[in-house]
Write an enzyme that holds these catalytic residues in place. Structure first.
Site, PDB file in Angstrom:
ATOM      1  N   GLU A 289     -44.584 -14.523 -63.180  1.00  0.00           N
ATOM      2  CA  GLU A 289     -44.062 -15.889 -63.079  1.00  0.00           C
ATOM      3  C   GLU A 289     -43.024 -16.183 -64.151  1.00  0.00           C
ATOM      4  OE1 GLU A 289     -47.218 -18.857 -60.862  1.00  0.00           O
ATOM      5  OE2 GLU A 289     -46.902 -19.142 -62.982  1.00  0.00           O
ATOM      6  N   HIS A 310     -57.431   8.021 -57.747  1.00  0.00           N
ATOM      7  CA  HIS A 310     -57.839   8.578 -56.454  1.00  0.00           C
ATOM      8  C   HIS A 310     -57.327   7.733 -55.290  1.00  0.00           C
ATOM      9  CE1 HIS A 310     -60.627  11.649 -58.141  1.00  0.00           C
ATOM     10  NE2 HIS A 310     -60.461  10.848 -59.184  1.00  0.00           N
ATOM     11  N   LYS A 424     -45.295 -24.026 -50.770  1.00  0.00           N
ATOM     12  CA  LYS A 424     -45.991 -25.323 -50.734  1.00  0.00           C
ATOM     13  C   LYS A 424     -45.257 -26.283 -49.806  1.00  0.00           C
ATOM     14  CE  LYS A 424     -47.645 -25.277 -55.496  1.00  0.00           C
ATOM     15  NZ  LYS A 424     -47.493 -25.939 -56.783  1.00  0.00           N
TER      16      LYS A 424
HETATM   17  O1  PA5 Z   1     -48.636 -20.899 -64.645  1.00  0.00           O
HETATM   18  C1  PA5 Z   1     -48.595 -21.899 -63.964  1.00  0.00           C
HETATM   19  O2  PA5 Z   1     -48.023 -22.939 -64.353  1.00  0.00           O
HETATM   20  C2  PA5 Z   1     -49.252 -21.948 -62.595  1.00  0.00           C
HETATM   21  O3  PA5 Z   1     -49.821 -20.739 -62.254  1.00  0.00           O
HETATM   22  C3  PA5 Z   1     -50.320 -23.008 -62.568  1.00  0.00           C
HETATM   23  O4  PA5 Z   1     -51.283 -22.705 -63.549  1.00  0.00           O
HETATM   24  C4  PA5 Z   1     -50.992 -23.093 -61.196  1.00  0.00           C
HETATM   25  O5  PA5 Z   1     -50.035 -23.332 -60.202  1.00  0.00           O
HETATM   26  C5  PA5 Z   1     -52.017 -24.193 -61.175  1.00  0.00           C
HETATM   27  O6  PA5 Z   1     -51.432 -25.420 -61.539  1.00  0.00           O
HETATM   28  P1  PA5 Z   1     -52.300 -26.636 -61.985  1.00  0.00           P
HETATM   29  O7  PA5 Z   1     -53.004 -26.286 -63.245  1.00  0.00           O
HETATM   30  O8  PA5 Z   1     -51.332 -27.752 -62.159  1.00  0.00           O
HETATM   31  O9  PA5 Z   1     -53.281 -26.906 -60.871  1.00  0.00           O
END
Ligand code: PA5
Length: 449
Positions: A289, A310, A424
């Site tokens: 990310e 394996h 989303k």
């Molecule tokens: O790293 C990030 O920002 C995301 O992976 C969020 O943690 C994830 O989308 C969950 O978001 P939230 O904590 O707002 O529910």
């Protein structure tokens, strides 16, 4: 000044694949990256609150986490942790690393811990709802934004079950919400219903939040020493924030950036302990990310050896030569398993007589590194002493800091995740969520998907 050991980074088995100036040519970039992290004035600089978190942790909040963990332990056979992405991966990684992937079977005095809210699978949610129906359970719902669909749905279902079992008042004492201090649907709901709350600081994004209440509360419920974890991360922080070419985070960030430039587009985080499997999931999110944007970024994958030798071993040895490996290794054993085959017992293991299984695993690691390097896969090695909270704290901080450096070295914003919105938007449009009508029309006009 207190003296402590720091985890070690070794680039030796990647050097044949790197130009001589792999580090020296990146020192200016690393200096710049480090300054951006220090000053919080780079891309996404508003989300660098994690950089000094281990030193600036609010002691009162820590005490409240420990006290709440005792309450949860006292009233629950099961803790349901609801969250997705950065709101569960860190806690799960640390739980499995520091206890076991079999924690729920092996723990004695602490509640079972299940992670949910990270899927829309009706089968998975129904199974867990059925499992806790006749058990005493509590819920820690974790969502920084407080509006994430997966966690909102899971929370809705488990809250309803709690209210059916214990009534509204009783349910209130079993719900613990970790969210933004002010914003979001979960914050509003928690304030209105009177749930105990913890906050994820606005300056810390989900994937950097394992050392906030998002990670620490579930870990404290499991009886883990979260103060030691913070101490380990504080020690690592003290060293890793110092500039210099001996800094292991600088070396790791430079090595992976240089390997990427050499066409090594995929990094495999490899370990020889099943306890690290969930850690691989946390690490993948952290780097994936943070760096996978603007058409760039090393693709992070993870493997557990020898298990995956394996299954994935053939590809790693002889497939497309665009891989490199980063091995995480622990040196101090927690257990001993002596192999003592009796002559003539037909086990075929006479050659291992008197050896400890740890020794066998270590020879597998050494043999694998040599084979993979010979096959064209550069190897980076990170050595950590013990599988304990202190060392886990170092490990977390090392990867977080190296990831921040690495993202800036690549020229991207390591602290946003704009690409996550695409699915989303489509999902909301297809579900008919108000505000997405135009998108819905557009998607439906494209025919079946
Ligand atoms: O790293 C990030 O920002 C995301 O992976 C969020 O943690 C994830 O989308 C969950 O978001 P939230 O904590 O707002 O529910």
């Amino acid at each position: 000044q207190e003296v402590f050991d720091l985890l070690q980074f070794d680039v030796t088995h990647a050097l044949p694949f790197l130009p001589e100036n792999w580090l020296s040519s990146r020192l200016d970039g690393l200096t710049e990256a480090r300054n951006l992290l220090e000053r919080g004035n780079g891309l996404g600089g508003a989300f660098t609150g994690w950089v000094d978190l281990p030193a600036s942790y609010d002691p009162e909040e820590l005490q409240r986490i420990l006290q709440t963990a005792r309450i949860i332990r006292g009233q629950s056979e099961v803790l349901i942790v609801i969250g997705i992405g950065g709101s569960y991966l860190g806690a799960r990684a640390m739980l499995e690393l520091l206890t076991s992937p079999n924690y729920n079977l092996l723990r004695k005095k602490t509640p079972q811990i299940f992670f949910t809210g990270n899927t829309l699978s009706s089968d998975a949610l129904t199974e867990l709802l059925d499992y806790v129906r006749d058990k005493d359970f509590s819920v820690n719902v974790i969502s920084k934004s407080g509006d994430t669909t997966e966690s909102s749905i899971a929370f809705f279902l488990f809250r309803r079950l709690l209210e059916e079992k214990y009534g509204r008042e009783g349910a209130r004492d079993r719900i613990f919400a970790t969210t933004d201090r002010r914003e979001g649907t979960l914050r509003a709901l928690a304030n209105q219903a009177g749930y105990a709350t913890f906050s994820v600081p606005a300056s810390i994004g989900g994937r950097y939040s394992v050392l906030t209440a998002a990670g620490l509360l579930p870990l404290a419920v499991a009886g883990l020493d979260i103060q030691e974890m913070l101490a380990g991360s504080a020690d690592a922080m003290g060293v890793l924030r110092q500039p210099g070419q001996d800094n292991p985070a600088w070396q790791y960030a430079a090595a992976r950036n240089a390997l990427y430039a050499e066409g090594k587009l995929i990094e495999l985080l490899a370990c020889y302990e099943p306890h690290l499997r969930a850690f691989g999931e946390w690490w993948k999110q952290l780097f994936g990310e943070s760096e996978g944007k603007d058409g760039q970024g090393v693709f992070p994958a993870s493997v557990e050896f020898t298990t995956d030798l394996h299954s994935m071993g053939q590809y790693i040895q002889e497939g497309a030569r665009n891989l490199f490996e980063t091995v995480v290794r622990f040196t101090v054993p927690q257990s001993s398993c002596l192999l003592d085959p009796v002559p003539g017992d037909h086990s075929g293991l006479d050659f291992l007589r008197g050896k400890d299984l740890r020794f066998v695993n270590e020879q597998a690691r050494r043999g694998t590194v040599l084979a993979h390097v010979a096959g064209g896969v550069p190897n980076l090695l990170l050595t950590v002493q013990e599988r304990t909270p202190y060392w886990a704290g170092q490990l977390v901080y090392f990867f977080e800091y190296a990831c921040g450096l690495s993202g800036y070295l690549l020229g991207v914003n390591p602290f946003n995740q704009p690409g996550v919105e695409a699915y989303k938007t489509n999902m909301f449009a297809l579900l008919g969520k108000p505000g997405f009508a135009a998108r819905r029309e557009d998607l439906l006009s494209k025919g079946p998907s």
